[in-house]
Scaffold this motif. Structure first.
Motif, PDB file in Angstrom:
ATOM      1  N   HIS A 178      22.829  22.569  -1.784  1.00 37.75           N
ATOM      2  CA  HIS A 178      22.920  21.218  -1.206  1.00 37.75           C
ATOM      3  C   HIS A 178      24.381  20.816  -1.010  1.00 37.75           C
ATOM      4  CE1 HIS A 178      18.679  19.879  -2.717  1.00 37.75           C
ATOM      5  NE2 HIS A 178      18.628  20.620  -1.639  1.00 37.75           N
ATOM      6  N   ASN A 179      25.196  21.069  -2.036  1.00 33.34           N
ATOM      7  CA  ASN A 179      26.614  20.701  -1.958  1.00 33.34           C
ATOM      8  C   ASN A 179      27.330  21.442  -0.837  1.00 33.34           C
ATOM      9  OD1 ASN A 179      27.646  18.796  -4.147  1.00 33.34           O
ATOM     10  ND2 ASN A 179      26.295  20.127  -5.297  1.00 33.34           N
ATOM     11  N   LEU A 180      27.060  22.722  -0.703  1.00 35.38           N
ATOM     12  CA  LEU A 180      27.689  23.515   0.352  1.00 35.38           C
ATOM     13  C   LEU A 180      27.221  23.061   1.735  1.00 35.38           C
ATOM     14  CD1 LEU A 180      27.552  27.090  -1.232  1.00 35.38           C
ATOM     15  CD2 LEU A 180      29.579  25.649  -0.928  1.00 35.38           C
ATOM     16  N   LEU A 181      25.919  22.779   1.839  1.00 30.68           N
ATOM     17  CA  LEU A 181      25.363  22.341   3.121  1.00 30.68           C
ATOM     18  C   LEU A 181      25.961  21.001   3.546  1.00 30.68           C
ATOM     19  CD1 LEU A 181      23.251  23.010   5.336  1.00 30.68           C
ATOM     20  CD2 LEU A 181      21.590  21.701   3.999  1.00 30.68           C
ATOM     21  N   LEU A 182      26.121  20.096   2.579  1.00 35.35           N
ATOM     22  CA  LEU A 182      26.658  18.764   2.896  1.00 35.35           C
ATOM     23  C   LEU A 182      28.149  18.784   3.227  1.00 35.35           C
ATOM     24  CD1 LEU A 182      24.715  16.633   0.283  1.00 35.35           C
ATOM     25  CD2 LEU A 182      24.587  16.402   2.760  1.00 35.35           C
ATOM     26  N   ARG A 183      28.811  19.918   3.004  1.00 33.38           N
ATOM     27  CA  ARG A 183      30.217  20.052   3.400  1.00 33.38           C
ATOM     28  C   ARG A 183      30.365  20.628   4.799  1.00 33.38           C
ATOM     29  NH1 ARG A 183      34.128  19.417  -0.393  1.00 33.38           N
ATOM     30  NH2 ARG A 183      35.559  20.870   0.591  1.00 33.38           N
ATOM     31  N   SER A 184      29.260  21.065   5.387  1.00 31.71           N
ATOM     32  CA  SER A 184      29.294  21.647   6.733  1.00 31.71           C
ATOM     33  C   SER A 184      29.502  20.556   7.775  1.00 31.71           C
ATOM     34  CB  SER A 184      27.978  22.375   7.008  1.00 31.71           C
ATOM     35  OG  SER A 184      27.855  22.637   8.381  1.00 31.71           O
ATOM     36  N   PRO A 185      30.575  20.637   8.587  1.00 31.18           N
ATOM     37  CA  PRO A 185      30.814  19.620   9.628  1.00 31.18           C
ATOM     38  C   PRO A 185      29.655  19.522  10.620  1.00 31.18           C
ATOM     39  CG  PRO A 185      32.756  20.991   9.318  1.00 31.18           C
ATOM     40  CD  PRO A 185      31.655  21.636   8.542  1.00 31.18           C
ATOM     41  N   LEU A 190      24.930  16.410  12.594  1.00 30.47           N
ATOM     42  CA  LEU A 190      23.486  16.348  12.874  1.00 30.47           C
ATOM     43  C   LEU A 190      22.827  15.203  12.122  1.00 30.47           C
ATOM     44  CD1 LEU A 190      22.483  20.137  12.827  1.00 30.47           C
ATOM     45  CD2 LEU A 190      22.296  18.585  14.775  1.00 30.47           C
ATOM     46  N   CYS A 191      23.304  14.942  10.889  1.00 27.81           N
ATOM     47  CA  CYS A 191      22.732  13.869  10.052  1.00 27.81           C
ATOM     48  C   CYS A 191      23.436  12.526  10.256  1.00 27.81           C
ATOM     49  CB  CYS A 191      22.802  14.274   8.583  1.00 27.81           C
ATOM     50  SG  CYS A 191      21.783  15.696   8.191  1.00 27.81           S
ATOM     51  N   CYS A 192      24.392  12.491  11.199  1.00 27.14           N
ATOM     52  CA  CYS A 192      25.144  11.256  11.496  1.00 27.14           C
ATOM     53  C   CYS A 192      25.852  10.713  10.255  1.00 27.14           C
ATOM     54  CB  CYS A 192      24.238  10.187  12.089  1.00 27.14           C
ATOM     55  SG  CYS A 192      23.403  10.709  13.595  1.00 27.14           S
ATOM     56  N   ILE A 193      26.390  11.611   9.421  1.00 25.25           N
ATOM     57  CA  ILE A 193      27.148  11.184   8.241  1.00 25.25           C
ATOM     58  C   ILE A 193      28.566  10.853   8.694  1.00 25.25           C
ATOM     59  CG2 ILE A 193      28.049  11.898   5.980  1.00 25.25           C
ATOM     60  CD1 ILE A 193      25.639  13.811   5.780  1.00 25.25           C
ATOM     61  N   PRO A 194      29.053   9.644   8.433  1.00 19.83           N
ATOM     62  CA  PRO A 194      30.394   9.255   8.906  1.00 19.83           C
ATOM     63  C   PRO A 194      31.484  10.182   8.368  1.00 19.83           C
ATOM     64  CG  PRO A 194      29.215   7.371   8.005  1.00 19.83           C
ATOM     65  CD  PRO A 194      28.413   8.573   7.660  1.00 19.83           C
ATOM     66  N   ARG A 195      32.484  10.453   9.196  1.00 22.46           N
ATOM     67  CA  ARG A 195      33.605  11.301   8.785  1.00 22.46           C
ATOM     68  C   ARG A 195      34.504  10.532   7.819  1.00 22.46           C
ATOM     69  NH1 ARG A 195      35.646  16.076  10.312  1.00 22.46           N
ATOM     70  NH2 ARG A 195      37.875  16.416  10.024  1.00 22.46           N
ATOM     71  N   LYS A 197      38.203  10.750   5.101  1.00 19.13           N
ATOM     72  CA  LYS A 197      39.532  11.347   5.025  1.00 19.13           C
ATOM     73  C   LYS A 197      39.508  12.701   4.316  1.00 19.13           C
ATOM     74  CE  LYS A 197      42.803   8.537   3.569  1.00 19.13           C
ATOM     75  NZ  LYS A 197      43.833   7.914   2.660  1.00 19.13           N
ATOM     76  N   SER A 198      38.572  12.860   3.363  1.00 15.62           N
ATOM     77  CA  SER A 198      38.516  14.093   2.581  1.00 15.62           C
ATOM     78  C   SER A 198      37.743  15.219   3.293  1.00 15.62           C
ATOM     79  CB  SER A 198      37.859  13.824   1.227  1.00 15.62           C
ATOM     80  OG  SER A 198      36.521  13.404   1.389  1.00 15.62           O
ATOM     81  N   ASP A 199      37.142  14.906   4.437  1.00 16.06           N
ATOM     82  CA  ASP A 199      36.408  15.931   5.194  1.00 16.06           C
ATOM     83  C   ASP A 199      37.342  16.996   5.716  1.00 16.06           C
ATOM     84  OD1 ASP A 199      34.074  14.667   4.738  1.00 16.06           O
ATOM     85  OD2 ASP A 199      33.752  13.953   6.785  1.00 16.06           O
ATOM     86  N   SER A 200      36.828  18.210   5.820  1.00 19.28           N
ATOM     87  CA  SER A 200      37.617  19.325   6.345  1.00 19.28           C
ATOM     88  C   SER A 200      36.815  20.027   7.441  1.00 19.28           C
ATOM     89  CB  SER A 200      37.937  20.323   5.222  1.00 19.28           C
ATOM     90  OG  SER A 200      38.489  21.506   5.750  1.00 19.28           O
TER      91      SER A 200
END
Length: 204
Positions: A178-185, A190-195, A197-200
């Protein structure tokens, strides 16, 4: 929550100035000024949480379901493994394993399941640690605490029936996935998760 921090910081600076000016006008002491600042800042932050529907408590809701379930399933597996419920079930467990852990009622003498559990849990802790750009003293203590727990779980898992160690490893592996999947841009888009500052763009 992460995206709200710059707005909270800006509002806090403005509020600090307003309360300071008001305090001078009314002759407040430094203690009273701090009290009114904290009180009003809490009110402002609460309004922002309602506006963006992101109260921090919501992030812990899953945990309050997951932990009792984890404990109940662990106890149930232990009872099945030691024959506390039904000797027939215990017999099925003793012959229902796979690979090197053919007997689910006995601890894993190879320590493969316990060590794998410890490594997966440590990976989860490190992924969480890497996500934080600014780490508070409490967050550092919490991270170190969970690192210790991950290591301590290795000898614990080596002493319980393999059925429990296998369940713990499976549960942790799903959590890691789950953690690895939720780090996938791509997945986040696809899930409309807001970007944030810590996103890569290259999280892996």
């Amino acid at each position: 929550l992460e995206n709200l921090q710059p707005e909270i910081k800006k509002l806090a600076e403005h509020l600090r100035y307003e309360v300071s000016v008001r305090g001078k006008q009314l002759g407040w002491s430094e203690k009273v000024v701090r009290f009114h600042f904290k009180k009003n800042l809490r009110r402002i932050i609460a309004k922002l949480y309602i506006r963006d529907n992101c109260h921090p408590f919501k992030a812990t809701l899953l945990m309050w379901v997951q932990i009792p379930m984890w404990v109940c399933v662990s106890v149930a597996l232990r009872n099945c493994s030691v024959g506390a419920m039904d000797s027939e079930v215990q017999e099925q467990f003793s012959a229902g394993g796979a690979l090197w852990f053919t007997d689910l009622t006995a601890p894993d003498s190879t320590w493969i399941l316990p060590v794998a559990l410890g490594l997966v849990n440590l990976l989860i802790v490190e992924i969480f640690a890497l996500q934080k750009l600014e780490v508070s003293r409490f967050q550092k203590l919490a991270t170190n605490f969970f690192r210790v727990v991950s290591v301590v779980m290795i000898p614990v898992a080596a002493t319980v029936p393999s059925s429990m160690a296998l369940y713990w490893l499976s549960s942790s592996f799903v959590g890691l996935s789950h953690n690895l999947l939720l780090r996938s841009p791509t997945f986040r888009r696809l899930c409309c998760i807001p970007r944030t500052k810590s996103d890569s763009d290259t999280p892996y």
